[in-house]
Write a protein that holds these residues in place. Structure first.
Motif, PDB file in Angstrom:
ATOM      1  N   UNK A  84       0.832  -1.207   0.000  1.00 16.23           N
ATOM      2  CA  UNK A  84       0.000   0.000   0.000  1.00 16.23           C
ATOM      3  C   UNK A  84       0.866   1.256   0.000  1.00 16.23           C
ATOM      4  N   UNK A  85       1.902   1.286   0.862  1.00 20.92           N
ATOM      5  CA  UNK A  85       2.731   2.487   0.993  1.00 20.92           C
ATOM      6  C   UNK A  85       3.454   2.809  -0.325  1.00 20.92           C
ATOM      7  N   UNK A  86       4.024   1.780  -0.952  1.00 20.79           N
ATOM      8  CA  UNK A  86       4.731   1.997  -2.204  1.00 20.79           C
ATOM      9  C   UNK A  86       3.802   2.507  -3.288  1.00 20.79           C
ATOM     10  N   UNK A  87       2.612   1.949  -3.344  1.00 22.12           N
ATOM     11  CA  UNK A  87       1.644   2.383  -4.357  1.00 22.12           C
ATOM     12  C   UNK A  87       1.217   3.832  -4.139  1.00 22.12           C
ATOM     13  N   UNK A  88       0.943   4.189  -2.889  1.00 23.61           N
ATOM     14  CA  UNK A  88       0.445   5.520  -2.587  1.00 23.61           C
ATOM     15  C   UNK A  88       1.527   6.597  -2.720  1.00 23.61           C
ATOM     16  N   UNK A  89       2.779   6.271  -2.374  1.00 29.44           N
ATOM     17  CA  UNK A  89       3.833   7.285  -2.345  1.00 29.44           C
ATOM     18  C   UNK A  89       4.743   7.269  -3.573  1.00 29.44           C
ATOM     19  N   UNK A  90       4.948   6.098  -4.175  1.00 29.81           N
ATOM     20  CA  UNK A  90       5.934   5.982  -5.261  1.00 29.81           C
ATOM     21  C   UNK A  90       5.316   5.615  -6.595  1.00 29.81           C
ATOM     22  N   UNK A  91       4.116   5.065  -6.571  1.00 24.48           N
ATOM     23  CA  UNK A  91       3.478   4.639  -7.805  1.00 24.48           C
ATOM     24  C   UNK A  91       3.089   3.172  -7.763  1.00 24.48           C
ATOM     25  N   UNK A  92       2.200   2.812  -8.661  1.00 23.72           N
ATOM     26  CA  UNK A  92       1.610   1.476  -8.654  1.00 23.72           C
ATOM     27  C   UNK A  92       2.655   0.373  -8.788  1.00 23.72           C
ATOM     28  N   UNK A  93       3.645   0.576  -9.665  1.00 23.86           N
ATOM     29  CA  UNK A  93       4.638  -0.472  -9.902  1.00 23.86           C
ATOM     30  C   UNK A  93       5.417  -0.814  -8.639  1.00 23.86           C
ATOM     31  N   UNK A  94       5.864   0.221  -7.908  1.00 28.03           N
ATOM     32  CA  UNK A  94       6.697  -0.033  -6.734  1.00 28.03           C
ATOM     33  C   UNK A  94       5.896  -0.704  -5.621  1.00 28.03           C
ATOM     34  N   UNK A  95       4.639  -0.336  -5.496  1.00 20.87           N
ATOM     35  CA  UNK A  95       3.798  -1.036  -4.531  1.00 20.87           C
ATOM     36  C   UNK A  95       3.624  -2.494  -4.911  1.00 20.87           C
ATOM     37  N   UNK A  96       3.374  -2.725  -6.183  1.00 24.70           N
ATOM     38  CA  UNK A  96       3.234  -4.099  -6.662  1.00 24.70           C
ATOM     39  C   UNK A  96       4.495  -4.905  -6.419  1.00 24.70           C
ATOM     40  N   UNK A  97       5.663  -4.313  -6.740  1.00 23.37           N
ATOM     41  CA  UNK A  97       6.917  -5.045  -6.574  1.00 23.37           C
ATOM     42  C   UNK A  97       7.161  -5.398  -5.107  1.00 23.37           C
ATOM     43  N   UNK A  98       6.831  -4.466  -4.200  1.00 26.12           N
ATOM     44  CA  UNK A  98       6.971  -4.754  -2.771  1.00 26.12           C
ATOM     45  C   UNK A  98       6.053  -5.896  -2.360  1.00 26.12           C
ATOM     46  N   UNK A  99       4.803  -5.839  -2.804  1.00 24.74           N
ATOM     47  CA  UNK A  99       3.862  -6.903  -2.454  1.00 24.74           C
ATOM     48  C   UNK A  99       4.280  -8.243  -3.017  1.00 24.74           C
ATOM     49  N   UNK A 100       4.757  -8.238  -4.252  1.00 20.32           N
ATOM     50  CA  UNK A 100       5.212  -9.477  -4.903  1.00 20.32           C
ATOM     51  C   UNK A 100       6.387 -10.084  -4.139  1.00 20.32           C
ATOM     52  N   UNK A 101       7.378  -9.249  -3.817  1.00 19.86           N
ATOM     53  CA  UNK A 101       8.534  -9.749  -3.081  1.00 19.86           C
ATOM     54  C   UNK A 101       8.153 -10.300  -1.724  1.00 19.86           C
ATOM     55  N   UNK A 102       7.217  -9.623  -1.052  1.00 20.68           N
ATOM     56  CA  UNK A 102       6.782 -10.075   0.271  1.00 20.68           C
ATOM     57  C   UNK A 102       6.050 -11.412   0.191  1.00 20.68           C
TER      58      UNK A 102
END
Length: 425
Positions: A84-102
Motif C-alpha cells: 500500500x505504501x509503495x503504491x500511494x507514495x511511489x506509484x503502482x509499480x513499486x507497490x506491486x513489486x513490494x507486495x510481490x517480493x513479500x
C-alpha cells in the motif's frame, strides 16, 4: 489522502479489534521465533567472531525499517503494508513489486518454518508434520484475529521461558571462559555484512503489525507504539542469547552446530535443558508460521483488491471478518511447499525478498511531508542504503534467485499493463 485498498467502493473491510498489547504480541511472535534457533549457526559461519557486530548492524537496519514502517502504517492503516505504501507514495509499480517480493519470499519462509517444526517434533516424518502444522494454523487464522493473538501470546511466553533458561545456563556454567579463549575465527567486513543479512531474517516480523493495519484499533496511535516496543524487546532477547551461546561454544563450534541452542545448553552444564530447547524451537517455529501465514494472506488480500492477484481472493468472511479465501490459498501453497521443499537456502532467499520490500518502504517514508509524520531524513536514507547493502552481500545463490523472482514479478506486471492498454485502446 489517497484512498487505500479498503476504501475502494464495494471493497469489504476487516474489523478493528487489536490494541497495543495484541499488536506487540503479534510482532514478538513473528520475531522471537525459529529465527533465533536457526539463524545463529549460518550467521556465525559467515561472521565468525564478528557475530555480535553483525547482529548490531541488522538491528540498526531493522530499527530504520521499523520507524519508516510505523510512520507509513499510521498514515495508511490498511491491510497490505508496503504494498500500500509503495503504491500511494511511489506509484503502482513499486507497490506491486513490494507486495510481490513479500508474498513470494514469505511463502518460502512459511514452508521453512513448517519444516523446522517437523524436524524438531519428528525428524523422520518432518514433511508430514510440516503439512499438519500448516493445516492446523491456517484453521486457527481462519476463525479470527483474536484467537490468533491469544495463541501467539501463549507461544511467546513459552519461547521466552526457554530462551531465558538457556541464557542462564550458558552464563553460569563452568565452560564459558574456556570457550571464550577458543575464539579464533577471523571476522571480515564482507562476512559480517553477509551475517547481518542472514540475521535480518529473524528481525523481519515487525512487518506483520503493519500488514494488519486494517484490524488495529486507533492505528495512528497503536502502530507507532507497537512496532518499536516489539522490536526493542526482540533486540534485547537476541543480544542476550547470541552473547550467551558464543560464550560457551565460540564462533567456530557455533557455526558447525546443527542445533546451536541445544548444544549450548549441554556445553553450559545443563543437559537436562536439551529436550526443553527442542520443544521451544518447535513452538517458536509454530509461532513464526502462525504470524507469517497471517501477514502473507493480508498482503494477498490487498493485491487481490487491486486485481494484481485474482480478485476472488479479496473476499472477507461475513462471520469471522478475515480474508478467508486468501488464507486458504496461502495455506494450500505453503502445504505443497512444506511437503516437497528443503529448509536449507530458504533463509537467504526470504531475506533478499524482505530487504527489497523494506527498501521500498524506506523510499516511500522519505516522501512523507512533516505534517504527515515524516521521520528524521537520516532514518529512511540509512534504512534504504542498509537494505540494499545487506541484500547484495547475501550468498550468491540467494541474490540470484531473489533477483530472478523480482524480475519475474516485474515482467508479469508489464504484461498485465500491456493487456489492459490493448483492451482500452
Amino acid at each position: 489522502m489517497s484512498k487505500s485498498s479498503a476504501d475502494v467502493a464495494g471493497a469489504p473491510e476487516l474489523q478493528r479489534r487489536m490494541g497495543v498489547p495484541d499488536a506487540v504480541v503479534i510482532g514478538l511472535g513473528s520475531m522471537i521465533g525459529a529465527g533465533i534457533f536457526a539463524a545463529l549457526a549460518p550467521a556465525a559461519g559467515a561472521a565468525g567472531s564478528g557475530l555480535l557486530a553483525a547482529l548490531a548492524i541488522a538491528a540498526v537496519v531493522a530499527y530504520c525499517n521499523a520507524t519508516s514502517s510505523a510512520r507509513l502504517a499510521a498514515r495508511y492503516p490498511a491491510s497490505g503494508g508496503t504494498y500500500v505504501y509503495g503504491r500511494e507514495r511511489l506509484g503502482d509499480f513499486w507497490g506491486y513489486l513490494a507486495g510481490w517480493g513479500f508474498v513470494v519470499g514469505k511463502t518460502a519462509s512459511c514452508a521453512a518454518m513448517a519444516l523446522t517444526v517437523g524436524s524438531y517434533v519428528w525428524p523422520g516424518q518432518a514433511h508430514a508434520v510440516a503439512v499438519a502444522a500448516v493445516v492446523t494454523l491456517t484453521a486457527v487464522n481462519y476463525t479470527g484475529i483474536q484467537k490468533t493473538a491469544w495463541l501467539t501470546r501463549a507461544i511467546v511466553a513459552v519461547v521466552l521461558a526457554v530462551l531465558a533458561a538457556v541464557v542462564t545456563a550458558c552464563l553460569t556454567g563452568d565452560t564459558a571462559e574456556a570457550a571464550r579463549l577458543e575464539w579464533g575465527a577471523d571476522a571480515t567486513w564482507s562476512g559480517v555484512l553477509q551475517a547481518a543479512g542472514l540475521l535480518f531474517f529473524a528481525f523481519a516480523g515487525y512487518a506483520r503489525i503493519a500488514t494488519l493495519g486494517e484490524e488495529v484499533r486507533d492505528p495512528a496511535r497503536t502502530i507507532p507504539r507497537a512496532i518499536p516496543l516489539a522490536l526493542g524487546i526482540t533486540l534485547v532477547v537476541y543480544a542476550a542469547v547470541a552473547a550467551a551461546v558464543l560464550a560457551v561454544l565460540g564462533p567456530n563450534r557455533l557455526a558447525d552446530a546443527a542445533a546451536p541452542l541445544a548444544e549450548a545448553a549441554i556445553a553450559g552444564g545443563a543437559p537436562w535443558l536439551e529436550p526443553l530447547v527442542r520443544v521451544g524451537a518447535a513452538v517458536a517455529a509454530l509461532g513464526s508460521l502462525l504470524a507469517l501465514i497471517l501477514g502473507v494472506s493480508r498482503t494477498t488480500l490487498a493485491m487481490a483488491r487491486d486485481h494484481h492477484l485474482p480478485h476472488a481472493l479479496a473476499a472477507v468472511h461475513p462471520r469471522f471478518k478475515v480474508p478467508h479465501r486468501a488464507e486458504l490459498t496461502v495455506g494450500a501453497v505453503v502445504a505443497v511447499l512444506a511437503a516437497t521443499a528443503d529448509v536449507r537456502g530458504a533463509i537467504g532467499f526470504s531475506s533478499f525478498g524482505v530487504l527489497a520490500y523494506y527498501a521500498i518502504a524506506n523510499a516511500a517514508a522519505f516522501t512523507l511531508a512533516p505534517d504527515e509524520g515524516r521521520p528524521p531524513r537520516i532514518v529512511p536514507v540509512l534504512g534504504l542504503a542498509g537494505c540494499l547493502l545487506l541484500a547484495f552481500t547475501l550468498p550468491a545463490a540467494s541474490v540470484a534467485s531473489g533477483a530472478a523472482v523480482l524480475a519475474l514479478g516485474a515482467t508479469a506486471y508489464a504484461a498485465r499493463r500491456a493487456i489492459t492498454a490493448r483492451r482500452g485502446a
